[in-house]
Enzyme design. Structure first.
Site, PDB file in Angstrom:
ATOM      1  N   ASP A 173       0.830  -1.202   0.000  1.00  0.00           N
ATOM      2  CA  ASP A 173       0.000   0.000   0.000  1.00  0.00           C
ATOM      3  C   ASP A 173       0.866   1.255   0.000  1.00  0.00           C
ATOM      4  O   ASP A 173       0.633   2.185  -0.753  1.00  0.00           O
ATOM      5  CB  ASP A 173      -0.952   0.005   1.211  1.00  0.00           C
ATOM      6  CG  ASP A 173      -0.244  -0.258   2.537  1.00  0.00           C
ATOM      7  OD1 ASP A 173       0.968  -0.587   2.547  1.00  0.00           O
ATOM      8  OD2 ASP A 173      -0.907  -0.159   3.592  1.00  0.00           O
ATOM      9  N   ASP A 224       7.152   3.877   3.199  1.00  0.00           N
ATOM     10  CA  ASP A 224       7.438   5.080   3.977  1.00  0.00           C
ATOM     11  C   ASP A 224       8.953   5.118   4.235  1.00  0.00           C
ATOM     12  O   ASP A 224       9.722   5.488   3.362  1.00  0.00           O
ATOM     13  CB  ASP A 224       6.599   4.988   5.255  1.00  0.00           C
ATOM     14  CG  ASP A 224       6.596   6.232   6.105  1.00  0.00           C
ATOM     15  OD1 ASP A 224       7.489   7.067   5.952  1.00  0.00           O
ATOM     16  OD2 ASP A 224       5.702   6.382   6.956  1.00  0.00           O
ATOM     17  N   LYS A 245       6.667   7.600  -0.193  1.00  0.00           N
ATOM     18  CA  LYS A 245       7.039   8.870   0.436  1.00  0.00           C
ATOM     19  C   LYS A 245       8.546   9.076   0.230  1.00  0.00           C
ATOM     20  O   LYS A 245       9.351   8.605   1.039  1.00  0.00           O
ATOM     21  CB  LYS A 245       6.722   8.840   1.934  1.00  0.00           C
ATOM     22  CG  LYS A 245       5.224   8.781   2.256  1.00  0.00           C
ATOM     23  CD  LYS A 245       4.984   8.793   3.762  1.00  0.00           C
ATOM     24  CE  LYS A 245       3.500   8.801   4.091  1.00  0.00           C
ATOM     25  NZ  LYS A 245       3.234   8.613   5.521  1.00  0.00           N
ATOM     26  N   PHE A 302       0.493  11.891   7.103  1.00  0.00           N
ATOM     27  CA  PHE A 302      -0.189  10.647   7.431  1.00  0.00           C
ATOM     28  C   PHE A 302      -1.472  10.533   6.611  1.00  0.00           C
ATOM     29  O   PHE A 302      -2.306  11.429   6.616  1.00  0.00           O
ATOM     30  CB  PHE A 302      -0.488  10.568   8.927  1.00  0.00           C
ATOM     31  CG  PHE A 302      -0.994   9.220   9.317  1.00  0.00           C
ATOM     32  CD1 PHE A 302      -0.117   8.147   9.431  1.00  0.00           C
ATOM     33  CD2 PHE A 302      -2.348   8.999   9.515  1.00  0.00           C
ATOM     34  CE1 PHE A 302      -0.583   6.880   9.758  1.00  0.00           C
ATOM     35  CE2 PHE A 302      -2.820   7.733   9.842  1.00  0.00           C
ATOM     36  CZ  PHE A 302      -1.935   6.682   9.963  1.00  0.00           C
ATOM     37  N   ASP A 330      -5.007   2.676   7.071  1.00  0.00           N
ATOM     38  CA  ASP A 330      -5.813   2.899   8.263  1.00  0.00           C
ATOM     39  C   ASP A 330      -5.179   3.871   9.241  1.00  0.00           C
ATOM     40  O   ASP A 330      -3.961   4.093   9.237  1.00  0.00           O
ATOM     41  CB  ASP A 330      -6.014   1.576   9.003  1.00  0.00           C
ATOM     42  CG  ASP A 330      -4.717   1.104   9.688  1.00  0.00           C
ATOM     43  OD1 ASP A 330      -3.698   0.975   8.989  1.00  0.00           O
ATOM     44  OD2 ASP A 330      -4.739   0.896  10.911  1.00  0.00           O
ATOM     45  N   ARG A 333      -9.925   2.186   6.420  1.00  0.00           N
ATOM     46  CA  ARG A 333      -9.437   1.406   5.271  1.00  0.00           C
ATOM     47  C   ARG A 333     -10.459   1.347   4.141  1.00  0.00           C
ATOM     48  O   ARG A 333     -10.106   1.165   2.982  1.00  0.00           O
ATOM     49  CB  ARG A 333      -9.137  -0.043   5.691  1.00  0.00           C
ATOM     50  CG  ARG A 333      -7.962  -0.207   6.619  1.00  0.00           C
ATOM     51  CD  ARG A 333      -7.573  -1.693   6.667  1.00  0.00           C
ATOM     52  NE  ARG A 333      -6.769  -2.030   7.823  1.00  0.00           N
ATOM     53  CZ  ARG A 333      -5.454  -1.851   7.913  1.00  0.00           C
ATOM     54  NH1 ARG A 333      -4.793  -1.320   6.911  1.00  0.00           N
ATOM     55  NH2 ARG A 333      -4.795  -2.193   8.997  1.00  0.00           N
TER      56      ARG A 333
HETATM   57  P1  IMP Z   1       7.711   1.722   6.449  1.00  0.00           P
HETATM   58  O1  IMP Z   1       8.135   0.430   7.068  1.00  0.00           O
HETATM   59  O2  IMP Z   1       8.189   2.919   7.233  1.00  0.00           O
HETATM   60  O3  IMP Z   1       8.074   1.840   4.982  1.00  0.00           O
HETATM   61  O4  IMP Z   1       6.156   1.823   6.574  1.00  0.00           O
HETATM   62  C1  IMP Z   1       5.341   0.964   5.900  1.00  0.00           C
HETATM   63  C2  IMP Z   1       4.067   0.666   6.668  1.00  0.00           C
HETATM   64  O5  IMP Z   1       3.740   1.691   7.613  1.00  0.00           O
HETATM   65  C3  IMP Z   1       2.934   0.614   5.685  1.00  0.00           C
HETATM   66  O6  IMP Z   1       2.774  -0.679   5.169  1.00  0.00           O
HETATM   67  C4  IMP Z   1       1.775   1.085   6.506  1.00  0.00           C
HETATM   68  O7  IMP Z   1       1.199  -0.004   7.176  1.00  0.00           O
HETATM   69  C5  IMP Z   1       2.372   2.031   7.510  1.00  0.00           C
HETATM   70  N1  IMP Z   1       2.263   3.436   7.054  1.00  0.00           N
HETATM   71  C6  IMP Z   1       3.251   4.240   6.630  1.00  0.00           C
HETATM   72  N2  IMP Z   1       2.795   5.451   6.308  1.00  0.00           N
HETATM   73  C7  IMP Z   1       1.462   5.414   6.532  1.00  0.00           C
HETATM   74  C8  IMP Z   1       0.412   6.387   6.379  1.00  0.00           C
HETATM   75  O8  IMP Z   1       0.602   7.546   5.955  1.00  0.00           O
HETATM   76  N3  IMP Z   1      -0.840   5.975   6.704  1.00  0.00           N
HETATM   77  C9  IMP Z   1      -1.110   4.720   7.152  1.00  0.00           C
HETATM   78  N4  IMP Z   1      -0.162   3.791   7.309  1.00  0.00           N
HETATM   79  C10 IMP Z   1       1.117   4.129   7.003  1.00  0.00           C
HETATM   80 MG    MG Z   2       1.327  -2.162   4.772  1.00  0.00          MG
END
Ligand code: IMP
Ligand code: MG
Length: 242
Positions: free
Chosen positions: A166, A169, A197, A218, A225, A231
């Protein structure tokens, strides 16, 4: 063209324009309203005076574009129409690139279920579809959360894997996932994410397919979610910072 983050009170409406990618973000959430006298500088626009009709007009538009989830307010930022177009473009690229390779798409639950469903309807390749989840459990050490991959059924050895996420980040999740999947001996692993991002990403792993780049805010909706909620929203909304 830019996204506006709106704060408002009865007679003092304050727009603040955020630094974001105009190509990936919905434009013109709020339209000009008659009766507003405003003073604009580059990044701010303070409205000094507003007619009653103008005020009602703004309230109606804000109401249409704002959602409340638990204690937080979110503002419409990417419409379903725009998401659909971006997903369509991604599907066309994948159909072209992976022709004849019988990829296995792996949908990472929970967040990517809507994206995966929409994308896969547009994929015309011979392919497999599977679902996994990264489950956290409290480790006994002080290092905190340990994430482990669950749900992988079937053999992925020598398969071309396409991970469907999805949002990417910081990249921690995708890195963990790739490391765990690699131990099963796939031929190659590609990553397709709905949202990316770029300002938060701190890994070297290349993201093969990105539908939309978004700023460091966010987001909820279309699978994403906030504390388990939101969601099911068709559009994507961004947190309003008060
Ligand atoms: P990462 O591990 O920092 O890349 O983050 C990935 C996970 O964090 C995603 O699969 C989401 O579950 C959650 N996440 C990151 N940013 C957001 C956001 O803006 N809204 C909701 N969930 C997020
Ligand atoms: Mg995810």
């Amino acid at each position: 063209a830019a996204h506006f983050n709106i704060r408002y009170s009865l007679f003092n409406i304050h727009y603040s324009k955020k630094n974001c990618n105009p190509n990936s973000y919905e434009n013109d959430i709020i339209y000009p309203v008659s009766g507003i006298v405003c003073k604009c500088t580059d990044f701010r626009c303070h409205i000094k005076f507003i007619t009653f009709a103008g005020y009602i007009n703004i309230l109606i538009k804000l109401k249409m574009n704002l959602v409340k989830v638990k204690d937080k307010e979110f503002q419409l930022s990417i419409s379903y129409k725009k998401i659909s177009q971006a997903v369509q473009n991604m599907a066309e690229r994948i159909n072209e690139d992976l022709k004849g390779q019988n990829p296995l798409f792996i949908c990472v639950l929970n967040g990517s279920f809507i994206f995966a469903a929409d994308l896969l309807k547009k994929i015309n390749l011979d392919c497999g579809i599977s679902f996994i989840k990264l489950a956290s459990y409290q480790g006994t050490s002080s290092s905190g959360d340990v994430k482990t991959l669950i749900g992988l059924d079937g053999d992925i050895r020598n398969r071309l894997i396409v991970i469907l996420e999805d949002i990417v980040d910081t990249g921690n999740t995708i890195e963990t996932l790739i490391n765990q999947l690699k131990s099963y001996g796939p031929k190659d692993i590609k990553i397709a994410t709905l949202l990316f991002k770029p300002n938060a990403y701190n890994k070297d792993i290349a993201i093969d397919y990105i539908a939309l780049e978004v700023p460091n805010d966010f987001l909820i909706g279309y699978g994403l979610d906030y504390d388990g909620m939101g969601r099911n929203f068709e559009n994507i909304y961004t947190l309003v910072k008060h």
